[in-house]
Design an enzyme around this catalytic site. Structure first.
Site, PDB file in Angstrom:
ATOM      1  CE  LYS A 213      14.199 -24.136  63.978  1.00  0.00           C
ATOM      2  NZ  LYS A 213      13.473 -25.134  64.513  1.00  0.00           N
ATOM      3  CE  LYS A 266      16.305 -26.626  61.473  1.00  0.00           C
ATOM      4  NZ  LYS A 266      15.250 -27.173  62.308  1.00  0.00           N
TER       5      LYS A 266
HETATM    6  C1  PBG Z   1      10.849 -27.216  64.688  1.00  0.00           C
HETATM    7  C2  PBG Z   1      11.936 -27.728  63.666  1.00  0.00           C
HETATM    8  C3  PBG Z   1      11.794 -27.314  62.380  1.00  0.00           C
HETATM    9  C4  PBG Z   1      12.858 -27.921  61.758  1.00  0.00           C
HETATM   10  C5  PBG Z   1      13.322 -28.835  62.641  1.00  0.00           C
HETATM   11  N1  PBG Z   1      12.626 -28.762  63.860  1.00  0.00           N
HETATM   12  C6  PBG Z   1      10.834 -26.247  61.603  1.00  0.00           C
HETATM   13  C7  PBG Z   1      10.680 -25.120  61.920  1.00  0.00           C
HETATM   14  O1  PBG Z   1      11.404 -24.743  62.860  1.00  0.00           O
HETATM   15  O2  PBG Z   1       9.559 -24.566  61.728  1.00  0.00           O
HETATM   16  C8  PBG Z   1      13.224 -27.787  60.254  1.00  0.00           C
HETATM   17  C9  PBG Z   1      13.914 -28.975  59.965  1.00  0.00           C
HETATM   18  C10 PBG Z   1      13.839 -29.136  58.096  1.00  0.00           C
HETATM   19  O3  PBG Z   1      13.768 -27.744  57.457  1.00  0.00           O
HETATM   20  O4  PBG Z   1      14.540 -29.774  57.678  1.00  0.00           O
HETATM   21  N2  PBG Z   1      11.126 -27.129  65.824  1.00  0.00           N
END
Ligand code: PBG
Length: 343
Positions: A213, A266
């Site tokens: 991520k 992601k």
């Molecule tokens: C946070 C989380 C995020 C997303 C999914 N889970 C945001 C972040 O890490 O700041 C983002 C999903 C998206 O942008 O569609 N745990």
């Protein structure tokens, strides 16, 4: 490789023997040689929910709604009826319930456990995935517990956070979640969550780990949807540097060793090389998350009349699948399933 003399004869002769276009001649032939296809069963629908009775459109994500509990259950059922096997839940938590230690994240009577129970009661065969991270519950807006280092700078406390994540995963499992998906990027959380789940006999609950991520600007619209933007600092000490690929391999090997059942990359569309690399590194199923910023780019270009929405969205999803993802988290899941059913 054809020999140089063959290449020579292909290009210098009047007769062109090798014509790749023959394999694209008709739709029947194109169907036979097609390497990648999409179906509704590839999609996972991320859903936003809140405590209100009203459904609220999310301004930063046109076409996406934050649902009341009742609407969430109905919408999840509609997605399932279209052939979508799973939903993943993202709660917007009332400011008054947020705290530095994110206690609400593992309240068995909290919004997410109640939502899991309601969805599973109405649609037992729909797979319910939950997000395991503290950002919706944390008054600091970070995925972990905030501490201070010797210089007074903000740090995210890894091991303290992991303990709370285990509690959170357990409260989701007790409510009937099929899969827990840690999105926090703390070290060692997959092994710790596995151990916690097994210690309460939830040996059948899967872990879908957000393995790679990245600290991406493309989460902006999502944080708008949940009011979860960090109050101070950024997420770069836990989410990955967008320039790093070898580090994704390292995280893949660790998550696999720690007992993850599925891995995730992601964002998706601008990280196709990472998807491909993770795919070749592991035998586990690989998911990819087409995030809010990717959604918004496609949506706004289509709204401006600049892109054909159906064609562009399906192409974006096909490319993610071609790169090696067998599951795609996408806000287009329902729409794409409808489009595919109509073709
Ligand atoms: C946070 C989380 C995020 C997303 C999914 N889970 C945001 C972040 O890490 O700041 C983002 C999903 C998206 O942008 O569609 N745990």
């Amino acid at each position: 490789m054809p020999s140089p003399s063959l290449i020579d004869s292909i290009y210098s002769n009047k007769i062109l023997m090798i014509r790749p276009r023959r394999n694209r001649r008709s739709s029947a032939i194109r169907a036979m040689v097609s390497e990648t296809s999409l179906s509704a069963s590839d999609f996972i629908l991320p859903m936003f929910l809140h405590e209100d009775q009203e459904d609220t459109p999310i301004p930063s994500m046109p076409g996406v709604t934050r649902w009341s509990l009742a609407s969430l259950v109905r919408e999840a059922g509609e997605a399932h009826a279209l052939g979508i096997p799973a939903v993943v839940l993202f709660p917007k938590i009332d400011e008054s319930l947020k705290s530095a230690l994110a206690g609400e994240s593992h309240n068995d009577e909290g919004l997410v456990p109640r939502a899991i129970r309601a969805i599973k009661a109405a649609h037992p065969t729909l797979c319910v995935i939950t997000d395991v991270a503290l950002d919706p519950y944390n008054s600091d807006g970070h995925d972990g517990i905030v501490g201070r280092d010797d210089c007074g700078d903000l740090t995210i406390l890894n091991d303290e956070t992991v303990e709370i994540l285990c509690q959170q995963a357990l409260s989701h499992a007790r409510a009937g979640a099929d899969i827990v998906a840690p999105s926090d990027m703390m070290d060692g959380r997959v092994a710790a969550i596995r151990e916690a789940l097994d210690s309460e006999d939830f040996t059948d609950v899967l872990i879908l780990s957000y393995t790679a991520k990245y600290a991406s600007a493309f989460y902006g619209p999502f944080r708008g949807a949940l009011d979860s933007t960090p109050k101070e600092g950024d997420k770069k000490t836990y989410q990955m540097d967008p320039g790093n690929l070898r580090e994704a391999i390292r995280e893949t090997l660790l998550d696999e060793a720690e007992g993850a059942d599925m891995l995730m990359v992601k964002p998706a569309g601008i990280y196709l090389d990472v998807i491909a690399k993770v795919r070749e590194t592991t035998t586990l199923p690989v998911a990819a998350y087409q995030v809010s910023g990717e959604y918004l780019m496609l949506k706004s270009a289509a709204a401006g009349g600049w892109l054909d929405e159906r064609a562009a969205v399906l192409e974006s999803l096909l490319a993610i699948k071609r790169a090696g993802a067998s599951m795609i988290l996408t806000y287009f899941a329902k729409q794409a399933a409808e489009w595919l059913a109509a073709t």
